[in-house]
Design an enzyme around this catalytic site. Structure first.
Site, mmCIF file in Angstrom:
data_model
loop_
_atom_site.group_PDB
_atom_site.id
_atom_site.type_symbol
_atom_site.label_atom_id
_atom_site.label_comp_id
_atom_site.label_asym_id
_atom_site.label_seq_id
_atom_site.Cartn_x
_atom_site.Cartn_y
_atom_site.Cartn_z
ATOM 1 N N GLY A 52 0.786 -1.222 0.000
ATOM 2 C CA GLY A 52 0.000 0.000 0.000
ATOM 3 C C GLY A 52 0.818 1.272 0.000
ATOM 4 O O GLY A 52 1.847 1.383 -0.662
ATOM 5 N N ILE A 53 0.343 2.238 0.784
ATOM 6 C CA ILE A 53 1.001 3.541 0.840
ATOM 7 C C ILE A 53 2.420 3.408 1.366
ATOM 8 O O ILE A 53 3.341 4.066 0.871
ATOM 9 C CB ILE A 53 0.176 4.513 1.708
ATOM 10 C CG1 ILE A 53 -1.145 4.863 1.001
ATOM 11 C CG2 ILE A 53 0.966 5.786 1.993
ATOM 12 C CD1 ILE A 53 -2.091 5.708 1.827
ATOM 13 N N ASP A 67 6.630 -6.175 15.556
ATOM 14 C CA ASP A 67 5.349 -5.559 15.910
ATOM 15 C C ASP A 67 5.637 -4.189 16.498
ATOM 16 O O ASP A 67 6.229 -4.080 17.579
ATOM 17 C CB ASP A 67 4.617 -6.455 16.911
ATOM 18 C CG ASP A 67 3.264 -5.887 17.328
ATOM 19 O OD1 ASP A 67 2.933 -4.759 16.916
ATOM 20 O OD2 ASP A 67 2.550 -6.578 18.082
ATOM 21 N N LEU A 106 -19.544 4.640 17.729
ATOM 22 C CA LEU A 106 -19.105 4.564 19.125
ATOM 23 C C LEU A 106 -20.039 3.705 19.975
ATOM 24 O O LEU A 106 -19.581 2.938 20.830
ATOM 25 C CB LEU A 106 -18.998 5.969 19.719
ATOM 26 C CG LEU A 106 -18.473 6.039 21.154
ATOM 27 C CD1 LEU A 106 -17.043 5.525 21.234
ATOM 28 C CD2 LEU A 106 -18.557 7.468 21.693
ATOM 29 N N ASN A 119 -21.537 1.160 19.260
ATOM 30 C CA ASN A 119 -21.347 -0.266 18.975
ATOM 31 C C ASN A 119 -19.884 -0.691 19.027
ATOM 32 O O ASN A 119 -19.554 -1.808 18.613
ATOM 33 C CB ASN A 119 -21.898 -0.595 17.579
ATOM 34 C CG ASN A 119 -23.377 -0.305 17.448
ATOM 35 O OD1 ASN A 119 -24.147 -0.598 18.350
ATOM 36 N ND2 ASN A 119 -23.773 0.286 16.332
ATOM 37 N N TYR A 143 -10.255 5.977 15.018
ATOM 38 C CA TYR A 143 -9.282 6.369 13.998
ATOM 39 C C TYR A 143 -9.085 7.895 13.997
ATOM 40 O O TYR A 143 -7.955 8.385 13.939
ATOM 41 C CB TYR A 143 -9.783 5.899 12.633
ATOM 42 C CG TYR A 143 -8.801 6.085 11.503
ATOM 43 C CD1 TYR A 143 -7.724 5.216 11.343
ATOM 44 C CD2 TYR A 143 -8.962 7.110 10.577
ATOM 45 C CE1 TYR A 143 -6.831 5.367 10.289
ATOM 46 C CE2 TYR A 143 -8.082 7.270 9.517
ATOM 47 C CZ TYR A 143 -7.016 6.409 9.384
ATOM 48 O OH TYR A 143 -6.143 6.570 8.340
ATOM 49 N N THR A 159 -6.682 2.643 -2.688
ATOM 50 C CA THR A 159 -5.942 1.492 -2.173
ATOM 51 C C THR A 159 -6.886 0.292 -2.125
ATOM 52 O O THR A 159 -8.079 0.404 -2.408
ATOM 53 C CB THR A 159 -5.411 1.765 -0.754
ATOM 54 O OG1 THR A 159 -6.532 1.960 0.140
ATOM 55 C CG2 THR A 159 -4.514 3.012 -0.719
#
Length: 434
Positions: A207-208, A250, A283, A285, A339, A375
């Site tokens: 991807g990016i 990680d 939010l 859920n 996010y 993407t």
């Protein structure tokens, strides 16, 4: 996924139909390629107010020659000397006759000055340039972009001028970039400004991130391709193709910073925080795990590894940190409270750390904030939402990973030392939060 609407509007029936229906008419953008590394055409230099820069000081730092065709590829308006409303009339007088003549996929770049806190007339006039620039960007059309650079020294702004007046900035419009008076060392070769420098890109297996790694390698950097162990094979393929090094770990691990330090005993010049995930849900859920996992990858890991690399001295003086924010962190987005929070946190990190990192370590800190980028992730978005994301910007189309990569490479540039604490949206001037 191909943008079929963009392709359709490029045909004669498509142009006719979309014009009759009043639909968006995006123009195919001219992006950088080895065959076409610069804009085709010259530069028209204009002045409003009494500038101390002079046309040669600007022209010699753009990579373009003067226009003699009557249809310039780029127009630079030096408005650094505008100090009052009368000066703004000169802005109109200068650009009004020439805007229509700018070539398709051309550039309009306004040069402004920092706002003077001791002169509210100057501050008002210079702030007015921002509203003018953003508004012109929304109406100019045909793949053309409009940006504002506030500067005091043309030497310090050369990398910025070259970027914004090139095909590399195809999806950057309506932006305001402040260039300070910090160090800006010109490279020996403007085509390979990262020669001899080492760059680490997180989340670079695809991807990016992979596009960023490829662009930094093109510009001469030795790239360390970092990704999670599950993507180690893809990371190695990218690294081998670019002549770089793969590093599987990680980034959220407590010892990730120490392991990066150990893996780079000779130091690091460029740190690109690209790794990120989404776990979208409204939010009401959203379970705690979805919240914490996104914040850990997108923000906490960035904070921890940055602190570790600065404390260890791994990032050398003259280094660059570029983090990936998002317009979701600037404007917000339904279903992305986690996010949006993480990406807004990146903006806060940049604004707070940038002056201290430069003073204490000689390192600049900036961010890119992508909008709708084509993407695999956005290809999976439902059709109507995907189309809305593509069209809700001044260029009426989605960006490409290369657009984010080119902007990142400019901020990582050895001559971009005077660009610090900036958050640059790579979004085609998205209507969200604009």
């Amino acid at each position: 996924m191909a943008d079929r609407y963009l392709s359709f509007t490029g045909t004669a029936p498509g142009r006719f139909l979309t014009r009759r229906l009043g639909l968006p008419q995006p123009a195919a953008l001219t992006r950088w390629s080895a065959e076409r590394p610069t804009l085709r055409g010259g530069l028209l230099h204009l002045t409003a107010g009494k500038s101390g820069l002079g046309p040669e000081a600007v022209l010699s730092r753009t990579g373009l020659g003067a226009d003699d065709t009557g249809r310039p590829a780029a127009v630079v308006l030096d408005a650094t000397g505008v100090r009052d409303v009368d000066g703004l009339a000169e802005v109109h007088a200068a650009l009004h006759p020439v805007v229509r003549s700018v070539a398709d996929s051309g550039r309009v770049l306004v040069l402004g000055a920092p706002l003077d806190p001791a002169d509210h007339h100057q501050a008002a006039a210079q702030q007015a340039l921002e509203g003018f620039t953003r508004s012109l960007g929304k109406e100019i059309g045909r793949g053309r972009t409009v940006n504002l650079v506030r500067l005091t020294d043309a030497d310090a702004a050369e990398s910025t001028l070259r970027f914004l007046l090139s095909p590399k900035s195809a999806y950057v419009s309506g932006q305001v970039v402040e260039v300070g008076a910090g160090p800006a060392t010109p490279p020996d070769d403007w085509d390979r400004p990262l020669t001899g420098r080492t760059a680490l890109v997180t989340g670079a297996a695809r991807g990016i991130g992979a596009a960023v790694a490829e662009t930094l390698a093109r510009d001469g950097a030795h790239v360390v391709v970092l990704d999670v162990p599950q993507a180690e094979e893809d990371a190695r393929k990218v690294a081998e193709r670019l002549g770089g090094t793969a590093l599987a770990l990680d980034i959220t691990a407590a010892d990730a910073g120490r392991r990066i330090v150990d893996a780079l005993p000779d130091g690091l010049d460029v740190l690109i925080h690209n790794a990120g995930i989404t776990r979208d849900r409204r939010l009401v859920n959203m379970p705690a795990e979805r919240w914490s996992s996104v914040l850990d990858v997108n923000l906490a890991s960035v904070l921890r590894t940055t602190d570790a690399l600065l404390a260890a001295g791994t990032l050398r003086a003259g280094g660059r940190i570029v983090a990936t924010a998002s317009i979701a962190g600037i404007a917000g987005n339904a279903g992305q409270t986690n996010y949006g929070a993480g990406k807004a946190g990146i903006v806060g990190l940049v604004r707070s750390l940038a002056p201290r990192a430069l003073e204490e370590h000689g390192v600049t800190v900036n961010a890119v904030a992508p909008g709708f980028i084509e993407t695999r992730m956005t290809a999976a978005v439902p059709l109507l939402i995907r189309e809305a994301g593509r069209r809700m910007n001044s260029l009426a189309q989605g960006g490409l990973p290369a657009d984010v990569a080119e902007t990142t490479a400019w901020l990582a540039h050895s001559a971009s030392g005077a660009v610090n604490g900036q958050v640059v949206r790579v979004c085609g001037q998205s209507l969200l939060g604009a």
